[in-house]
Design a protein around this motif. Sequence first.
Motif, short mmCIF file in Angstrom:
data_model
loop_
_atom_site.label_atom_id
_atom_site.label_comp_id
_atom_site.label_asym_id
_atom_site.label_seq_id
_atom_site.Cartn_x
_atom_site.Cartn_y
_atom_site.Cartn_z
N ILE A 1 0.85 -1.19 0.00
CA ILE A 1 0.00 0.00 0.00
C ILE A 1 0.89 1.24 0.00
O ILE A 1 1.97 1.25 0.58
CB ILE A 1 -0.96 0.04 1.21
N ARG A 2 0.42 2.27 -0.68
CA ARG A 2 1.10 3.56 -0.66
C ARG A 2 0.55 4.38 0.50
O ARG A 2 -0.67 4.48 0.67
CB ARG A 2 0.87 4.31 -1.96
N ARG A 3 1.44 4.96 1.27
CA ARG A 3 1.01 5.79 2.40
C ARG A 3 0.73 7.22 1.96
O ARG A 3 -0.01 7.94 2.62
CB ARG A 3 2.10 5.81 3.48
N LYS A 4 1.34 7.66 0.87
CA LYS A 4 1.20 9.04 0.44
C LYS A 4 1.00 9.09 -1.06
O LYS A 4 1.18 8.13 -1.78
CB LYS A 4 2.46 9.84 0.80
N ARG A 5 0.60 10.29 -1.53
CA ARG A 5 0.53 10.61 -2.95
C ARG A 5 -0.28 9.59 -3.75
O ARG A 5 0.20 8.99 -4.70
CB ARG A 5 1.95 10.72 -3.53
N PHE A 6 -1.52 9.40 -3.37
CA PHE A 6 -2.38 8.56 -4.20
C PHE A 6 -3.72 9.27 -4.39
O PHE A 6 -4.19 10.00 -3.53
CB PHE A 6 -2.57 7.17 -3.60
N GLY A 7 -4.32 9.03 -5.56
CA GLY A 7 -5.58 9.69 -5.89
C GLY A 7 -6.76 8.74 -5.80
O GLY A 7 -6.64 7.59 -5.35
N PRO A 8 -7.93 9.20 -6.26
CA PRO A 8 -9.15 8.39 -6.17
C PRO A 8 -9.06 7.05 -6.89
O PRO A 8 -9.63 6.07 -6.42
CB PRO A 8 -10.21 9.30 -6.81
N LEU A 9 -8.35 6.99 -8.01
CA LEU A 9 -8.27 5.73 -8.76
C LEU A 9 -7.48 4.69 -7.96
O LEU A 9 -7.91 3.53 -7.84
CB LEU A 9 -7.62 5.96 -10.12
N TYR A 10 -6.33 5.10 -7.42
CA TYR A 10 -5.56 4.17 -6.60
C TYR A 10 -6.38 3.72 -5.39
O TYR A 10 -6.40 2.54 -5.04
CB TYR A 10 -4.26 4.81 -6.13
N LYS A 11 -7.06 4.66 -4.76
CA LYS A 11 -7.88 4.34 -3.59
C LYS A 11 -8.96 3.32 -3.95
O LYS A 11 -9.24 2.39 -3.17
CB LYS A 11 -8.50 5.61 -3.05
N ALA A 12 -9.56 3.47 -5.13
CA ALA A 12 -10.61 2.54 -5.56
C ALA A 12 -10.05 1.14 -5.75
O ALA A 12 -10.67 0.15 -5.34
CB ALA A 12 -11.26 3.04 -6.84
N VAL A 13 -8.87 1.02 -6.37
CA VAL A 13 -8.27 -0.29 -6.60
C VAL A 13 -7.89 -0.94 -5.28
O VAL A 13 -8.18 -2.12 -5.03
CB VAL A 13 -7.05 -0.17 -7.53
N LEU A 14 -7.24 -0.18 -4.39
CA LEU A 14 -6.82 -0.72 -3.11
C LEU A 14 -8.01 -1.13 -2.25
O LEU A 14 -8.03 -2.22 -1.67
CB LEU A 14 -5.98 0.31 -2.36
N SER A 15 -9.03 -0.25 -2.17
CA SER A 15 -10.18 -0.56 -1.32
C SER A 15 -10.90 -1.81 -1.81
O SER A 15 -11.33 -2.64 -1.00
CB SER A 15 -11.14 0.63 -1.26
N ARG A 16 -11.02 -1.97 -3.13
CA ARG A 16 -11.71 -3.15 -3.65
C ARG A 16 -10.91 -4.41 -3.38
O ARG A 16 -11.48 -5.46 -3.09
CB ARG A 16 -11.97 -3.01 -5.15
N TYR A 17 -9.56 -4.34 -3.46
CA TYR A 17 -8.78 -5.52 -3.13
C TYR A 17 -9.00 -5.91 -1.68
O TYR A 17 -9.21 -7.09 -1.36
CB TYR A 17 -7.29 -5.31 -3.39
N VAL A 18 -8.91 -4.94 -0.78
CA VAL A 18 -9.11 -5.22 0.65
C VAL A 18 -10.49 -5.80 0.89
O VAL A 18 -10.66 -6.76 1.65
CB VAL A 18 -8.90 -3.93 1.48
N GLN A 19 -11.49 -5.23 0.23
CA GLN A 19 -12.86 -5.71 0.43
C GLN A 19 -13.06 -7.11 -0.14
O GLN A 19 -13.73 -7.95 0.50
CB GLN A 19 -13.84 -4.72 -0.22
N LEU A 20 -12.50 -7.40 -1.30
CA LEU A 20 -12.62 -8.74 -1.86
C LEU A 20 -11.93 -9.78 -0.98
O LEU A 20 -12.46 -10.88 -0.76
CB LEU A 20 -12.00 -8.77 -3.27
N ALA A 21 -10.74 -9.44 -0.46
CA ALA A 21 -10.04 -10.36 0.43
C ALA A 21 -10.83 -10.59 1.72
O ALA A 21 -10.91 -11.72 2.23
CB ALA A 21 -8.65 -9.81 0.76
N THR A 22 -11.42 -9.53 2.24
CA THR A 22 -12.20 -9.64 3.47
C THR A 22 -13.45 -10.48 3.24
O THR A 22 -13.81 -11.33 4.06
CB THR A 22 -12.58 -8.24 4.00
N GLU A 23 -14.14 -10.23 2.14
CA GLU A 23 -15.33 -11.01 1.81
C GLU A 23 -15.01 -12.49 1.67
O GLU A 23 -15.82 -13.35 2.02
CB GLU A 23 -15.94 -10.50 0.50
N ALA A 24 -13.81 -12.78 1.17
CA ALA A 24 -13.41 -14.18 0.94
C ALA A 24 -12.90 -14.87 2.20
O ALA A 24 -12.59 -16.05 2.17
CB ALA A 24 -12.35 -14.23 -0.15
#
Length: 454
Positions: free
Chosen positions: A201-224
């Motif tokens: 994960i990037r701690r700094k300098r990320f925009g909405p697109l990066y946030k969307a990709v990261l959040s969906r990965y975390v959510q998919l892993a959690t759902e699974a």
Amino acid sequence: MGATVEMPVWLLVLILLFAGVTFASHFLFPSVRWFFRKRAERVIAELNKRLERPIQPFKLARRYDMIQRLIYDPEVLRAVAAHAAAEGVPENVAFEQARRYAREIVPSFSASAYFGVATRLARMISTSLYRVRLGHYAGDALAQVDRDATVVFVINHRSNMDYVLVTYLAAERSALSYAVGEWGRVWPLSALIRAMGAYFIRRKRFGPLYKAVLSRYVQLATEAGVTQAVFPEGGLSLTGAIAPPKRGILKYIVEGHDPDARDVVFVPVAVNYDRVLEDRVLLAARAAGERRFTARLGTVLGFVGKMLRLRLKGQFHRFGYASVSFGEPLSLKTFGSDVPALADELMARIAAEVPVLPVPLVATALLQAEEPLNRAELDRAVRRLVDDLPEAHLHMPRQDVGYMVEVGLRMLTQRHLVDEAGGFILLEPQERGLLEFYAASIAHLFRGRSTGSR
């Protein structure tokens, strides 16, 4: 039909090469892949019999397949369209950017690498450097956690040894999927970290697109149902104290949680050390006012070389105690979806679980004294501190306060943080910051108490 055809040797070699590749790709490689896949499935099945939290199929998916699933997720595609409109670029350009983010984030878990190499290496490193102790363990409550629930270990971040230590102590329970910052994206370390199932994960300098990709990965892993380990402070503590939480990953988990699906159970984990390997680096970063750590590969290799030389000479002494406590789990279904309240509650539970070790306790006693103490006075001061911590998870070697003081003082003396002269224990003025760093790890346990008043 029987005529002889002449051709250059290079062309014959090229034809034979293509024929060999075609044969291998159609007949040999699928058989080899099938053999190793069946062998891996048997290994995973055996591992799942002894693990408290079985390895989920999601974690075993091929990295390529997981990347494809992530970038074609409807929410990510909507973020791609929004990014293209906002930046004024074609959607295919925005899509490739999302693909790069997915490749950066998604791990490539290997059960052989994790259980065959990583956990054994973690055990060897942990026990070589420290006297490892399991602090408080809420065994009854943890045993009652639904086997189908997603477990998320929430850990305070004292040192990069945290990854190693918790991996070792949790090896019999599950394979942990860590959230790792930018420091781990260095080859060849990055390949090993990915093989262990960690995601970057990037701690700094990320925009909405990066946030969307990261959040969906975390959510998919959690759902699974993937067992995860996160550091809510977002980085190593520069002061030694527990820092306020950064709510990013917790927010992703809560926002993606379906109350009618599997539960998410957070387990507070508290780590403490008699010596943090990076302590001087962290203090230097704090003094500079920024998280720019100056430790380089040469520094690390020099440290390792020094330790090996001392071990070969029989002069190596371990760095005191390292302890981990596992607290009472918290169910997301029961607690609710208030992210700030959830973050505060988890940090409070972590703080309450912090193990009290000899060096932090002796450092606290020395800093509180208005004048230098002798050995007998230091013993009495530490006993008063122990009396003020009736509910803390105190590791007292040999169940003897006097010996605990001896252990802590020996560590501080060996590092030249204190000196004994004329029967008194004197603080080295230039090292006071380091003593405060260790005392800060348990300072919150005394708040609201009249420490040393008796």
